[in-house]
Design an enzyme around this catalytic site. Structure first.
Site, PDB file in Angstrom:
ATOM      1  N   SER A  16       1.718  -5.287   6.573  1.00 21.84           N
ATOM      2  CA  SER A  16       1.467  -6.433   6.314  1.00 21.84           C
ATOM      3  C   SER A  16       2.635  -7.404   6.305  1.00 21.84           C
ATOM      4  O   SER A  16       3.956  -6.609   6.424  1.00 21.84           O
ATOM      5  CB  SER A  16       0.893  -6.390   4.849  1.00 21.84           C
ATOM      6  OG  SER A  16      -0.110  -5.603   4.440  1.00 21.84           O
TER       7      SER A  16
HETATM    8  N1  SAH Z   1       0.080  -1.385   2.972  1.00 17.99           N
HETATM    9  C1  SAH Z   1       0.219  -1.060   4.576  1.00 17.99           C
HETATM   10  C2  SAH Z   1      -0.751  -1.705   5.301  1.00 17.99           C
HETATM   11  C3  SAH Z   1      -1.932  -1.451   5.532  1.00 17.99           C
HETATM   12  S1  SAH Z   1      -3.056  -2.008   6.517  1.00 17.99           S
HETATM   13  C4  SAH Z   1       1.551  -1.024   4.778  1.00 17.99           C
HETATM   14  O1  SAH Z   1       2.407  -1.383   4.230  1.00 17.99           O
HETATM   15  O2  SAH Z   1       1.909  -0.629   6.030  1.00 17.99           O
HETATM   16  C5  SAH Z   1      -4.686  -1.415   5.977  1.00 17.99           C
HETATM   17  C6  SAH Z   1      -4.739  -0.044   5.897  1.00 17.99           C
HETATM   18  O3  SAH Z   1      -6.164   0.339   5.285  1.00 17.99           O
HETATM   19  C7  SAH Z   1      -4.886   0.619   7.363  1.00 17.99           C
HETATM   20  O4  SAH Z   1      -3.800   1.620   7.354  1.00 17.99           O
HETATM   21  C8  SAH Z   1      -6.569   1.142   7.426  1.00 17.99           C
HETATM   22  O5  SAH Z   1      -6.230   2.433   8.285  1.00 17.99           O
HETATM   23  C9  SAH Z   1      -6.581   1.495   5.728  1.00 17.99           C
HETATM   24  N2  SAH Z   1      -7.901   1.635   5.545  1.00 17.99           N
HETATM   25  C10 SAH Z   1      -8.851   0.712   5.960  1.00 17.99           C
HETATM   26  N3  SAH Z   1     -10.201   1.115   5.137  1.00 17.99           N
HETATM   27  C11 SAH Z   1      -9.568   2.153   4.369  1.00 17.99           C
HETATM   28  C12 SAH Z   1     -10.365   2.691   3.167  1.00 17.99           C
HETATM   29  N4  SAH Z   1     -11.840   2.692   3.094  1.00 17.99           N
HETATM   30  N5  SAH Z   1      -9.903   3.598   2.537  1.00 17.99           N
HETATM   31  C13 SAH Z   1      -8.302   3.842   2.731  1.00 17.99           C
HETATM   32  N6  SAH Z   1      -7.524   3.246   3.602  1.00 17.99           N
HETATM   33  C14 SAH Z   1      -8.430   2.212   4.380  1.00 17.99           C
END
Ligand code: SAH
Length: 208
Positions: free
Chosen positions: A59
């Protein structure tokens, strides 16, 4: 001498509404480049989301900072993050609370994030693999819940796992085309209410 993360705080976060000194300190202390692939590292301090593995993104720093600020983690809090991705936001959160449980549905991302966090010494973060829309009941209730992927409506398990007085920050999607609404939900006893923060664009929260 200032580090790139300290300059990011001064140039990108302070002027844009991040006022909580604990959040600014946490953001200044976490090396964002360590959570990126070698190819993406030179972009680490641009204020935007960047590609990580599995078609996902780390993000935008300003959005991470504003989410954490809204959730106002306290030193004794246990926090849940849904969507570990690179582990960057979990690292930031871990500087401000007692324990972070972070759930990722992609095993490869969870594994990589876990390694990065361990290597950098963020030892109060637990990475779990699973569907974070179910929360992580074993660690509940949580004073803070951050969701880094956009859901159609707020998953009920997350509301159920929010402690009394707890704060849940989540992007809520209405359709695939419209910007999502970043919301802060708060619980006071049985009452859960929310306020809209600002429009955002996150990857979708996928079931399973
Ligand atoms: N917080 C992260 C950004 C993550 S992007 C950082 O600092 O890098 C969103 C993430 O959510 C992705 O890695 C995706 O695989 C995950 N995601 C999507 N749906 C999900 C779910 N149902 N449960 C857990 N993770 C999920």
């Amino acid at each position: 001498m200032s580090t790139p993360a300290q300059r990011m705080v001064a140039e990108q976060l302070r002027p844009h509404g991040v006022t909580d000194e604990r959040v600014l300190q946490a953001m200044a202390s976490v090396p964002r480049e360590e959570f990126l692939s070698p190819r993406m590292r030179r972009h680490a301090y641009e204020d935007r989301a960047l590609a990580i593995d599995c078609g996902q993104t780390i993000s935008q720093p300003l959005v991470v900072a504003l989410m954490v600020q809204a959730a106002a983690p306290q030193p004794d809090d246990v926090a849940l993050e849904v969507g570990t991705g690179s582990g960057y936001a979990a690292a930031v959160l871990s500087r401000m609370c007692r324990l972070v449980v972070t759930v990722e549905r992609e095993p490869a991302l969870a594994e990589h994030a876990s390694e990065t966090l361990r290597r950098l010494g963020y030892d109060n973060v637990e990475v779990a693999v699973g569907d974070g829309s179910l929360g992580w009941p074993a660690g509940a209730p949580y004073a803070v819940i951050l969701v880094a992927a956009a859901a159609r409506g707020v998953p009920q398990p997350l509301v159920d796992q929010l402690a009394d007085g707890g704060r849940l920050v989540i992007p809520v999607a209405f359709s695939a085309e419209e910007p999502q609404d970043l919301r802060l939900y708060t619980r006071a006893g049985a009452e859960v209410s929310y306020r809209s923060m600002f429009p955002v664009l996150f990857v979708p929260l996928r079931p399973g």
